[in-house]
Design a protein around this motif. Structure first.
Motif, PDB file in Angstrom:
ATOM      1  N   ASP A 144       0.842  -1.194   0.000  1.00  0.00           N
ATOM      2  CA  ASP A 144       0.000   0.000   0.000  1.00  0.00           C
ATOM      3  C   ASP A 144       0.882   1.250   0.000  1.00  0.00           C
ATOM      4  O   ASP A 144       2.114   1.148   0.014  1.00  0.00           O
ATOM      5  N   LYS A 145       0.284   2.433  -0.041  1.00  0.00           N
ATOM      6  CA  LYS A 145       1.088   3.647  -0.198  1.00  0.00           C
ATOM      7  C   LYS A 145       2.000   3.916   0.991  1.00  0.00           C
ATOM      8  O   LYS A 145       2.985   4.629   0.860  1.00  0.00           O
ATOM      9  N   ALA A 146       1.735   3.309   2.142  1.00  0.00           N
ATOM     10  CA  ALA A 146       2.615   3.437   3.305  1.00  0.00           C
ATOM     11  C   ALA A 146       3.669   2.329   3.329  1.00  0.00           C
ATOM     12  O   ALA A 146       4.476   2.257   4.242  1.00  0.00           O
ATOM     13  N   GLY A 147       3.658   1.465   2.306  1.00  0.00           N
ATOM     14  CA  GLY A 147       4.612   0.361   2.244  1.00  0.00           C
ATOM     15  C   GLY A 147       4.134  -0.887   2.956  1.00  0.00           C
ATOM     16  O   GLY A 147       4.850  -1.881   3.036  1.00  0.00           O
ATOM     17  N   GLY A 148       2.909  -0.875   3.457  1.00  0.00           N
ATOM     18  CA  GLY A 148       2.388  -2.002   4.214  1.00  0.00           C
ATOM     19  C   GLY A 148       1.903  -3.145   3.353  1.00  0.00           C
ATOM     20  O   GLY A 148       1.453  -2.951   2.222  1.00  0.00           O
ATOM     21  N   VAL A 149       1.989  -4.332   3.910  1.00  0.00           N
ATOM     22  CA  VAL A 149       1.496  -5.530   3.228  1.00  0.00           C
ATOM     23  C   VAL A 149       0.468  -6.266   4.086  1.00  0.00           C
ATOM     24  O   VAL A 149       0.174  -7.438   3.853  1.00  0.00           O
ATOM     25  N   GLY A 150      -0.096  -5.578   5.066  1.00  0.00           N
ATOM     26  CA  GLY A 150      -1.108  -6.172   5.926  1.00  0.00           C
ATOM     27  C   GLY A 150      -2.323  -6.662   5.161  1.00  0.00           C
ATOM     28  O   GLY A 150      -3.016  -7.578   5.604  1.00  0.00           O
ATOM     29  N   TRP A 151      -2.573  -6.074   3.996  1.00  0.00           N
ATOM     30  CA  TRP A 151      -3.695  -6.502   3.161  1.00  0.00           C
ATOM     31  C   TRP A 151      -3.564  -7.968   2.741  1.00  0.00           C
ATOM     32  O   TRP A 151      -4.561  -8.617   2.425  1.00  0.00           O
ATOM     33  N   LEU A 152      -2.339  -8.508   2.764  1.00  0.00           N
ATOM     34  CA  LEU A 152      -2.157  -9.924   2.428  1.00  0.00           C
ATOM     35  C   LEU A 152      -2.868 -10.837   3.416  1.00  0.00           C
ATOM     36  O   LEU A 152      -3.237 -11.959   3.076  1.00  0.00           O
ATOM     37  N   ASP A 153      -3.078 -10.343   4.637  1.00  0.00           N
ATOM     38  CA  ASP A 153      -3.788 -11.140   5.643  1.00  0.00           C
ATOM     39  C   ASP A 153      -5.236 -11.376   5.257  1.00  0.00           C
ATOM     40  O   ASP A 153      -5.882 -12.277   5.795  1.00  0.00           O
ATOM     41  N   GLU A 154      -5.773 -10.573   4.333  1.00  0.00           N
ATOM     42  CA  GLU A 154      -7.150 -10.741   3.863  1.00  0.00           C
ATOM     43  C   GLU A 154      -7.287 -11.909   2.886  1.00  0.00           C
ATOM     44  O   GLU A 154      -8.400 -12.364   2.622  1.00  0.00           O
ATOM     45  N   ILE A 155      -6.179 -12.368   2.328  1.00  0.00           N
ATOM     46  CA  ILE A 155      -6.207 -13.446   1.339  1.00  0.00           C
ATOM     47  C   ILE A 155      -6.448 -14.771   2.062  1.00  0.00           C
ATOM     48  O   ILE A 155      -5.712 -15.114   2.993  1.00  0.00           O
ATOM     49  N   PRO A 156      -7.463 -15.526   1.659  1.00  0.00           N
ATOM     50  CA  PRO A 156      -7.717 -16.812   2.306  1.00  0.00           C
ATOM     51  C   PRO A 156      -6.540 -17.773   2.124  1.00  0.00           C
ATOM     52  O   PRO A 156      -5.897 -17.797   1.071  1.00  0.00           O
ATOM     53  N   HIS A 157      -6.260 -18.527   3.157  1.00  0.00           N
ATOM     54  CA  HIS A 157      -5.244 -19.578   3.111  1.00  0.00           C
ATOM     55  C   HIS A 157      -5.906 -20.885   3.547  1.00  0.00           C
ATOM     56  O   HIS A 157      -5.829 -21.257   4.717  1.00  0.00           O
ATOM     57  N   PRO A 158      -6.566 -21.564   2.604  1.00  0.00           N
ATOM     58  CA  PRO A 158      -7.202 -22.833   2.963  1.00  0.00           C
ATOM     59  C   PRO A 158      -6.187 -23.776   3.614  1.00  0.00           C
ATOM     60  O   PRO A 158      -4.975 -23.661   3.378  1.00  0.00           O
TER      61      PRO A 158
END
Length: 158
Positions: A3-17
């Motif tokens: 994201d624009k702040a350099g964060g990758v926390g959005w990856l936690d939203e991706i399901p990991h069956p």
């Protein structure tokens, strides 16, 4: 890639069956070296669970020379140094990025394979996979895989 702040926390939203690592374990077993930029290195150091690449040789490309630390050797990004790293004997090199480092290696013709994951998230503003001065290049798709979660893995060669 972030994201624009350099964060990758959005990856936690991706399901990991259950048991799905999207091919990561197999991929990382084929690598003995990582290369990343200083911003990416600082971010990886902050990941929970400790430094994930402690069993690999790690190089950090930086504009500010630094002494090696417990996890990495810091190098400047001139082309002969990059070519020397690529010519070392061993397994594959995992080019972690970020965008500036990806562009540096891409423009220097030092990337043999591109394994790109498309995530089912639209970030809007953020850090791109490649920087503004990336040279155009045609790639050949050699494999792709679509996961039930919506993640798509694309494997290209130059």
């Amino acid at each position: 890639i972030a994201d624009k702040a350099g964060g990758v926390g959005w990856l936690d939203e991706i399901p990991h069956p259950e048991g799905e690592d999207y091919g990561y374990q197999s991929f990382i077993e084929g690598c003995d070296t990582t290369i990343m930029g200083a911003k990416t290195y600082r971010q990886v150091l902050a990941f929970p669970g400790g430094f994930p690449y402690a069993n690999l040789k790690n190089y950090v490309i930086t504009r500010r020379p630094q002494d090696p630390d417990a996890h990495a050797t810091f190098i400047s990004g001139d082309r002969p140094t990059l070519e020397d790293l690529k010519d070392e004997q061993g397994k594959d090199i995992f080019l972690i990025g970020g965008g500036e480092i990806n562009t540096l290696f891409h423009n220097a013709e030092l990337i043999d394979e591109y394994i790109v994951f498309i995530m089912p998230v639209v970030l809007g503003e953020g850090i791109a996979l490649f920087g503004e001065r990336t040279q155009s290049k045609s790639l050949k798709l050699i494999d792709s895989k679509t996961y039930d979660s919506g993640v798509v893995r694309l494997h290209y060669t130059k």
